[in-house]
Design a protein around this motif. Structure first.
Motif, PDB file in Angstrom:
ATOM      1  N   PRO A  73       5.794   9.209  -0.168  1.00 39.66           N
ATOM      2  CA  PRO A  73       4.768   9.978   0.532  1.00 39.66           C
ATOM      3  C   PRO A  73       3.383   9.344   0.445  1.00 39.66           C
ATOM      4  O   PRO A  73       3.089   8.563  -0.464  1.00 39.66           O
ATOM      5  N   GLY A  74       2.548   9.703   1.431  1.00 40.04           N
ATOM      6  CA  GLY A  74       1.154   9.309   1.385  1.00 40.04           C
ATOM      7  C   GLY A  74       0.363  10.318   0.568  1.00 40.04           C
ATOM      8  O   GLY A  74       0.784  11.458   0.373  1.00 40.04           O
ATOM      9  N   THR A  75      -0.784   9.892   0.115  1.00 44.17           N
ATOM     10  CA  THR A  75      -1.633  10.785  -0.672  1.00 44.17           C
ATOM     11  C   THR A  75      -3.082  10.401  -0.464  1.00 44.17           C
ATOM     12  O   THR A  75      -3.395   9.331   0.078  1.00 44.17           O
ATOM     13  N   PHE A  76      -3.982  11.286  -0.879  1.00 45.71           N
ATOM     14  CA  PHE A  76      -5.402  10.978  -0.794  1.00 45.71           C
ATOM     15  C   PHE A  76      -5.761   9.903  -1.827  1.00 45.71           C
ATOM     16  O   PHE A  76      -5.242   9.890  -2.945  1.00 45.71           O
ATOM     17  N   ASP A  77      -6.658   9.025  -1.439  1.00 38.35           N
ATOM     18  CA  ASP A  77      -7.176   7.987  -2.322  1.00 38.35           C
ATOM     19  C   ASP A  77      -8.303   8.610  -3.149  1.00 38.35           C
ATOM     20  O   ASP A  77      -9.423   8.799  -2.660  1.00 38.35           O
ATOM     21  N   LEU A  78      -8.004   8.943  -4.408  1.00 33.44           N
ATOM     22  CA  LEU A  78      -8.979   9.642  -5.244  1.00 33.44           C
ATOM     23  C   LEU A  78     -10.190   8.769  -5.543  1.00 33.44           C
ATOM     24  O   LEU A  78     -11.315   9.272  -5.691  1.00 33.44           O
ATOM     25  N   ALA A  79     -10.000   7.454  -5.636  1.00 32.58           N
ATOM     26  CA  ALA A  79     -11.137   6.562  -5.863  1.00 32.58           C
ATOM     27  C   ALA A  79     -12.102   6.601  -4.681  1.00 32.58           C
ATOM     28  O   ALA A  79     -13.327   6.599  -4.860  1.00 32.58           O
ATOM     29  N   ALA A  80     -11.545   6.658  -3.457  1.00 24.93           N
ATOM     30  CA  ALA A  80     -12.405   6.756  -2.273  1.00 24.93           C
ATOM     31  C   ALA A  80     -13.144   8.090  -2.257  1.00 24.93           C
ATOM     32  O   ALA A  80     -14.342   8.148  -1.938  1.00 24.93           O
ATOM     33  N   LEU A  81     -12.426   9.181  -2.596  1.00 29.26           N
ATOM     34  CA  LEU A  81     -13.076  10.484  -2.631  1.00 29.26           C
ATOM     35  C   LEU A  81     -14.227  10.501  -3.632  1.00 29.26           C
ATOM     36  O   LEU A  81     -15.270  11.119  -3.389  1.00 29.26           O
ATOM     37  N   ALA A  82     -14.036   9.837  -4.759  1.00 29.92           N
ATOM     38  CA  ALA A  82     -15.100   9.792  -5.760  1.00 29.92           C
ATOM     39  C   ALA A  82     -16.343   9.085  -5.226  1.00 29.92           C
ATOM     40  O   ALA A  82     -17.460   9.337  -5.705  1.00 29.92           O
ATOM     41  N   GLU A  83     -16.150   8.220  -4.245  1.00 32.61           N
ATOM     42  CA  GLU A  83     -17.276   7.520  -3.610  1.00 32.61           C
ATOM     43  C   GLU A  83     -17.784   8.245  -2.373  1.00 32.61           C
ATOM     44  O   GLU A  83     -18.652   7.738  -1.659  1.00 32.61           O
ATOM     45  N   GLY A  84     -17.206   9.436  -2.096  1.00 31.35           N
ATOM     46  CA  GLY A  84     -17.621  10.200  -0.925  1.00 31.35           C
ATOM     47  C   GLY A  84     -16.965   9.764   0.361  1.00 31.35           C
ATOM     48  O   GLY A  84     -17.443  10.089   1.451  1.00 31.35           O
ATOM     49  N   ARG A  85     -15.863   9.011   0.239  1.00 33.38           N
ATOM     50  CA  ARG A  85     -15.135   8.570   1.425  1.00 33.38           C
ATOM     51  C   ARG A  85     -13.754   9.209   1.444  1.00 33.38           C
ATOM     52  O   ARG A  85     -13.176   9.509   0.387  1.00 33.38           O
ATOM     53  N   LEU A  86     -13.207   9.382   2.649  1.00 27.62           N
ATOM     54  CA  LEU A  86     -11.841   9.871   2.794  1.00 27.62           C
ATOM     55  C   LEU A  86     -10.927   8.664   2.996  1.00 27.62           C
ATOM     56  O   LEU A  86     -11.174   7.807   3.853  1.00 27.62           O
ATOM     57  N   GLY A  87      -9.891   8.579   2.191  1.00 28.63           N
ATOM     58  CA  GLY A  87      -8.946   7.475   2.314  1.00 28.63           C
ATOM     59  C   GLY A  87      -7.552   7.921   1.926  1.00 28.63           C
ATOM     60  O   GLY A  87      -7.360   8.963   1.286  1.00 28.63           O
ATOM     61  N   PHE A  88      -6.563   7.121   2.321  1.00 26.57           N
ATOM     62  CA  PHE A  88      -5.168   7.458   2.065  1.00 26.57           C
ATOM     63  C   PHE A  88      -4.443   6.254   1.473  1.00 26.57           C
ATOM     64  O   PHE A  88      -4.787   5.103   1.742  1.00 26.57           O
ATOM     65  N   LEU A  89      -3.410   6.556   0.676  1.00 26.69           N
ATOM     66  CA  LEU A  89      -2.583   5.538   0.042  1.00 26.69           C
ATOM     67  C   LEU A  89      -1.117   5.883   0.239  1.00 26.69           C
ATOM     68  O   LEU A  89      -0.753   7.057   0.405  1.00 26.69           O
ATOM     69  N   ALA A  90      -0.254   4.865   0.215  1.00 22.47           N
ATOM     70  CA  ALA A  90       1.194   5.065   0.184  1.00 22.47           C
ATOM     71  C   ALA A  90       1.657   4.988  -1.265  1.00 22.47           C
ATOM     72  O   ALA A  90       1.247   4.095  -2.004  1.00 22.47           O
ATOM     73  N   THR A  91       2.520   5.905  -1.671  1.00 21.70           N
ATOM     74  CA  THR A  91       2.930   5.957  -3.077  1.00 21.70           C
ATOM     75  C   THR A  91       4.384   5.547  -3.288  1.00 21.70           C
ATOM     76  O   THR A  91       4.859   5.556  -4.430  1.00 21.70           O
ATOM     77  N   GLY A  92       5.097   5.193  -2.236  1.00 20.52           N
ATOM     78  CA  GLY A  92       6.488   4.788  -2.392  1.00 20.52           C
ATOM     79  C   GLY A  92       6.614   3.366  -2.891  1.00 20.52           C
ATOM     80  O   GLY A  92       5.625   2.644  -3.079  1.00 20.52           O
ATOM     81  N   ASP A  93       7.860   2.958  -3.079  1.00 17.83           N
ATOM     82  CA  ASP A  93       8.183   1.609  -3.555  1.00 17.83           C
ATOM     83  C   ASP A  93       8.927   0.884  -2.434  1.00 17.83           C
ATOM     84  O   ASP A  93       9.940   1.383  -1.940  1.00 17.83           O
ATOM     85  N   PRO A  94       8.440  -0.287  -1.985  1.00 17.93           N
ATOM     86  CA  PRO A  94       9.145  -0.998  -0.915  1.00 17.93           C
ATOM     87  C   PRO A  94      10.623  -1.222  -1.207  1.00 17.93           C
ATOM     88  O   PRO A  94      11.433  -1.277  -0.266  1.00 17.93           O
ATOM     89  N   ALA A  95      11.014  -1.318  -2.465  1.00 22.74           N
ATOM     90  CA  ALA A  95      12.426  -1.515  -2.803  1.00 22.74           C
ATOM     91  C   ALA A  95      13.285  -0.320  -2.412  1.00 22.74           C
ATOM     92  O   ALA A  95      14.511  -0.450  -2.275  1.00 22.74           O
ATOM     93  N   GLU A  96      12.637   0.850  -2.209  1.00 19.01           N
ATOM     94  CA  GLU A  96      13.389   2.053  -1.873  1.00 19.01           C
ATOM     95  C   GLU A  96      13.924   2.037  -0.440  1.00 19.01           C
ATOM     96  O   GLU A  96      14.722   2.901  -0.063  1.00 19.01           O
ATOM     97  N   ARG A  97      13.496   1.049   0.351  1.00 19.02           N
ATOM     98  CA  ARG A  97      14.077   0.917   1.691  1.00 19.02           C
ATOM     99  C   ARG A  97      15.590   0.758   1.604  1.00 19.02           C
ATOM    100  O   ARG A  97      16.323   1.252   2.478  1.00 19.02           O
ATOM    101  N   ALA A  98      16.074   0.100   0.583  1.00 19.45           N
ATOM    102  CA  ALA A  98      17.518  -0.118   0.439  1.00 19.45           C
ATOM    103  C   ALA A  98      18.270   1.187   0.263  1.00 19.45           C
ATOM    104  O   ALA A  98      19.465   1.270   0.581  1.00 19.45           O
ATOM    105  N   ALA A  99      17.576   2.222  -0.228  1.00 15.56           N
ATOM    106  CA  ALA A  99      18.196   3.532  -0.410  1.00 15.56           C
ATOM    107  C   ALA A  99      17.990   4.442   0.799  1.00 15.56           C
ATOM    108  O   ALA A  99      18.334   5.618   0.737  1.00 15.56           O
ATOM    109  N   GLY A 100      17.444   3.889   1.882  1.00 13.12           N
ATOM    110  CA  GLY A 100      17.289   4.655   3.110  1.00 13.12           C
ATOM    111  C   GLY A 100      15.933   5.256   3.333  1.00 13.12           C
ATOM    112  O   GLY A 100      15.740   6.003   4.297  1.00 13.12           O
TER     113      GLY A 100
END
Length: 395
Positions: A290-317
């Motif tokens: 899943p995606g999530t808010f970038d807390l470091a960006a929020l701390a700087e007053g910016r809105l940002g997003f990050l991906a939290t998955g692992d590219p290796a998980e593609r093999a599991a679908g």
């Protein structure tokens, strides 16, 4: 006449004056446009969906009038996020004969404050506000008022200094589109600046925009709503929300796409149908959600997003944008053998890696206002070209 505006005529707000909504709800104050019908809304309790489908992206008043003054009372609901930069107020745009004539924002209204850290929301009520547009040409003309694409808007009252009638049917084709927050409008500067509105204007078609922020999830109720909506052209942009919500795996994705397209074909068996794959988005190209808010960006007053998955998980679908593009190409190719009016458009042709180098996604997920215009222009040039899927040969 209105007691506070004795020189103006009050016209009841009725469905024949409003375009782009699938349903109008009568409220205590007036009319609330919905972009999904009540039956669809009843099948999902997600507050995100409830919020975005009531934001009137692509919804506009369409009037035939000689009026030089137009007033509109509205009751907006604005969103704010604790810890995030303030969001700009929604923009209303008035067009005369399809050309911009004025912009305004509404005062007053309700406020919905969302705590990003907990998800808790606080609702504060407020009064309606009045928009006033003046200096319109003193002749019979078509007037449109586009409602804010990202701000829930109840329509309270319409006043003019000359009688109002519905715009006559011009025989233009109706384009029904479904997609994510990018189709909804994300960071577009104004309602006619969302990429679907830009494309519809350039192509001369009537838009019904079912871009639903965070909610392009192959939901069966959305497919049924599209099935039951009269339209000449259909498109569905599939992918980003499935990844950033980590909603399903590859095994479920293919059948869900088939089911969605099957449902659309039940109501529109021969209409041109365009499947659009995801735009370029570096955080999710090869990294699942899943995606999530970038807390470091929020701390700087910016809105940002990050991906939290692992590219290796593609093999599991697990799904990534690259996986989804590959699957959509395969599905459309297989179906097109029996459905010659089914087409595929690679989202990378609308916004790719080279575009990102020039116009990066400010928050890592959503295009800015200039990029919306670029995407809309490219979609027009590709989809509405004479030999394109929505071109003259499809009429």
């Amino acid at each position: 006449m209105h007691p506070e505006h004795p020189d103006l005529i009050t016209t009841p707000l009725t469905a024949d004056l409003i375009r782009g909504a699938l349903e109008l709800e009568r409220t205590e104050r007036g009319l609330l446009p919905h972009r999904l019908p009540a039956r669809a809304r009843a099948q999902c309790a997600d507050p995100q969906l409830a919020l975005v489908e009531a934001q009137p992206s692509g919804v506009r008043l369409a009037l035939r009038t000689r009026a030089t003054v137009v007033e509109l009372d509205t009751l907006p609901t604005r969103r704010t996020y604790t810890g995030a930069p303030p969001r700009p107020d929604g923009v209303y745009e008035l067009l005369v004969g399809g050309r911009p004539h004025g912009r305004a924002t509404a005062s007053g209204g309700h406020t919905l404050t969302v705590d990003l850290s907990t998800g808790a929301a606080e609702h504060r009520t407020g009064p309606p506000g009045t928009l006033r547009f003046t200096g319109l040409p003193d002749r019979d003309k078509d007037v449109e008022i586009w409602l804010p694409h990202n701000e829930t808007t109840e329509l309270v009252a319409l006043r003019t200094d000359a009688p109002v009638a519905p715009v006559p049917d011009r025989g233009r084709r109706v384009w029904l589109h479904h997609g994510s927050s990018i189709s909804h409008g994300s960071e577009a500067a104004a309602p006619t600046g969302t990429w679907p509105a830009r494309a519809a204007s350039r192509a001369g078609v009537e838009l019904i925009n079912l871009g639903l922020g965070g909610s392009a999830l192959l939901d069966p109720f959305t497919a049924r709503a599209m099935r039951d909506t009269p339209a000449d052209l259909l498109s569905v942009k599939i992918g980003i929300n499935l990844v950033n919500l980590d909603l399903m795996r590859l095994r479920a994705f293919g059948p869900a796409v088939h089911g969605f397209l099957d449902t659309l074909r039940e109501g529109h068996p021969t209409a041109p149908l365009l499947v659009v794959s995801p735009l370029y988005c570096p955080i999710h190209e090869d990294t699942p959600g899943p995606g999530t808010f970038d807390l470091a960006a929020l701390a700087e007053g910016r809105l940002g997003f990050l991906a939290t998955g692992d590219p290796a998980e593609r093999a599991a679908g697990k799904l990534t944008l690259t996986v989804i593009r590959e699957e959509l190409v395969r599905i459309v190719r297989e179906r097109a053998a029996d459905d010659p009016r089914l087409h595929y458009l690679d989202g990378l042709e609308l916004y790719g890696a080279s575009d990102h180098a020039e116009l990066p996604l400010p928050d890592g997920l959503h295009p800015d206002a200039a990029t919306h215009l670029r995407i809309g222009d490219r979609f027009t040039d590709l989809a509405f070209a004479p030999d394109g899927p929505f071109g003259a040969r499809t009429a």
